[in-house]
Motif scaffolding. Structure first.
Motif, short mmCIF file in Angstrom:
data_model
loop_
_atom_site.label_atom_id
_atom_site.label_comp_id
_atom_site.label_asym_id
_atom_site.label_seq_id
_atom_site.Cartn_x
_atom_site.Cartn_y
_atom_site.Cartn_z
N GLU A 31 31.54 -8.83 84.24
CA GLU A 31 31.01 -9.35 82.98
C GLU A 31 30.17 -10.61 83.16
O GLU A 31 29.43 -11.01 82.25
CB GLU A 31 32.15 -9.62 82.00
CG GLU A 31 32.89 -8.34 81.58
CD GLU A 31 33.98 -8.61 80.56
OE1 GLU A 31 34.17 -9.80 80.20
OE2 GLU A 31 34.62 -7.65 80.11
N SER A 32 30.28 -11.24 84.31
CA SER A 32 29.51 -12.46 84.55
C SER A 32 28.09 -12.16 85.00
O SER A 32 27.25 -13.06 85.10
CB SER A 32 30.20 -13.33 85.61
OG SER A 32 30.18 -12.69 86.89
N VAL A 33 27.81 -10.87 85.28
CA VAL A 33 26.49 -10.46 85.75
C VAL A 33 25.75 -9.70 84.66
O VAL A 33 26.26 -8.73 84.11
CB VAL A 33 26.58 -9.57 87.01
CG1 VAL A 33 25.19 -9.15 87.46
CG2 VAL A 33 27.31 -10.30 88.13
N ASN A 34 24.55 -10.15 84.35
CA ASN A 34 23.67 -9.44 83.41
C ASN A 34 22.38 -9.15 84.16
O ASN A 34 21.52 -10.03 84.27
CB ASN A 34 23.41 -10.29 82.16
CG ASN A 34 22.65 -9.51 81.09
OD1 ASN A 34 21.85 -8.62 81.40
ND2 ASN A 34 22.89 -9.83 79.83
N TYR A 35 22.26 -7.94 84.66
CA TYR A 35 21.12 -7.60 85.53
C TYR A 35 19.78 -7.82 84.83
O TYR A 35 18.81 -8.25 85.45
CB TYR A 35 21.24 -6.15 85.99
CG TYR A 35 20.21 -5.75 87.02
CD1 TYR A 35 20.16 -6.38 88.25
CD2 TYR A 35 19.27 -4.75 86.74
CE1 TYR A 35 19.21 -6.02 89.21
CE2 TYR A 35 18.32 -4.38 87.68
CZ TYR A 35 18.30 -5.02 88.91
OH TYR A 35 17.35 -4.68 89.86
#
Length: 239
Positions: free
Chosen positions: A56-60
């Motif tokens: 959830e900490s990654v937003n591509y």
């Protein structure tokens, strides 16, 4: 949302897109743009989900293209068969679609880049020509670049407005339902060959279930109705 509600909303949205591009795009050609936009959205969301890996900490979509290393790109292509940079994702393109004066050429470049990303990999043959029917520079969209961009933006915005969560969470076959709706409303009355060979989803699902009975994988399915329904897609869902 129940499948009947999803299907009704899908049909309403497609009809709205048709109204937005009315008078410029032939019904048969319109079908290709809607399905192409749906597919572009699907592979964008699918690829972003793969990169994020439930973290959830990654937003591509928010990452800069520059952070993508050759190792990340190579590994992704080997796994997914293609690569899409963050700036090329459907969500990022549709965000500025209405104000992008080079939307039609930008889309053409993106589709070309996605296809060429597989060059030299085992998936090259499968990816080649993926967007061949989505001609963003065709005069069928309008005689001027402004007209082309306005209608492309309408299609992209319309597809972006389909709020079904993720594609895998949908209770209906988005591609199958969209195709069937477009065929029934355009091909039947347009004198186009191909529409008469369409296989309804109910038949496709039944054939797929029969073919998959007792099987864990399949190579191909014979459609006795000689139709164009998405049998392999239905079979994959049956696994």
């Amino acid at each position: 949302m129940k499948s009947s509600q999803q299907r009704k909303e899908l049909h309403r949205q497609i009809w709205q897109i048709a109204n937005d591009v009315r008078g410029a795009v032939d019904g048969w050609d319109f079908k290709q743009y809607v399905l192409g936009a749906l597919f572009y959205r699907f592979i964008s969301e699918n690829f972003a989900s793969y990169i994020e890996g439930d973290d959830e900490s990654v937003n591509y979509a928010e990452l800069d293209d520059g952070v993508i290393t050759s190792e990340i790109r190579d590994d992704a292509i080997k796994t997914k068969g293609y690569f899409i940079y963050p700036s090329e994702l459907f969500a990022n393109i549709v965000k500025h679609a209405n104000t992008n004066d080079s939307l039609n050429t930008d889309l053409a470049d993106i589709f070309r880049a996605i296809e060429s990303s597989a060059n030299g990999y085992p998936s090259e043959v499968d990816i080649k020509g993926l967007f061949a029917d989505f001609d963003t520079t065709s005069n069928r969209l309008g005689n001027t670049v402004t007209d082309k961009n306005r209608r492309l933006a309408a299609v992209l915005k319309g597809v972006a407005g389909l709020d079904f969560g993720d594609f895998h969470g949908s209770d209906i076959d988005l591609f199958g339902d969209a195709y069937e709706f477009l065929i029934s409303n355009y091909a039947a009355n347009a004198g186009k060959s191909g529409g008469e060979f369409f296989t309804p989803q109910q038949v496709s699902k039944l054939i797929a279930q029969v073919a998959m009975h007792g099987q864990t994988s399949i190579n191909k399915i014979y459609d006795p109705a000689a139709g164009s329904g998405s049998l392999l897609l239905q079979a994959k869902k049956a696994l």
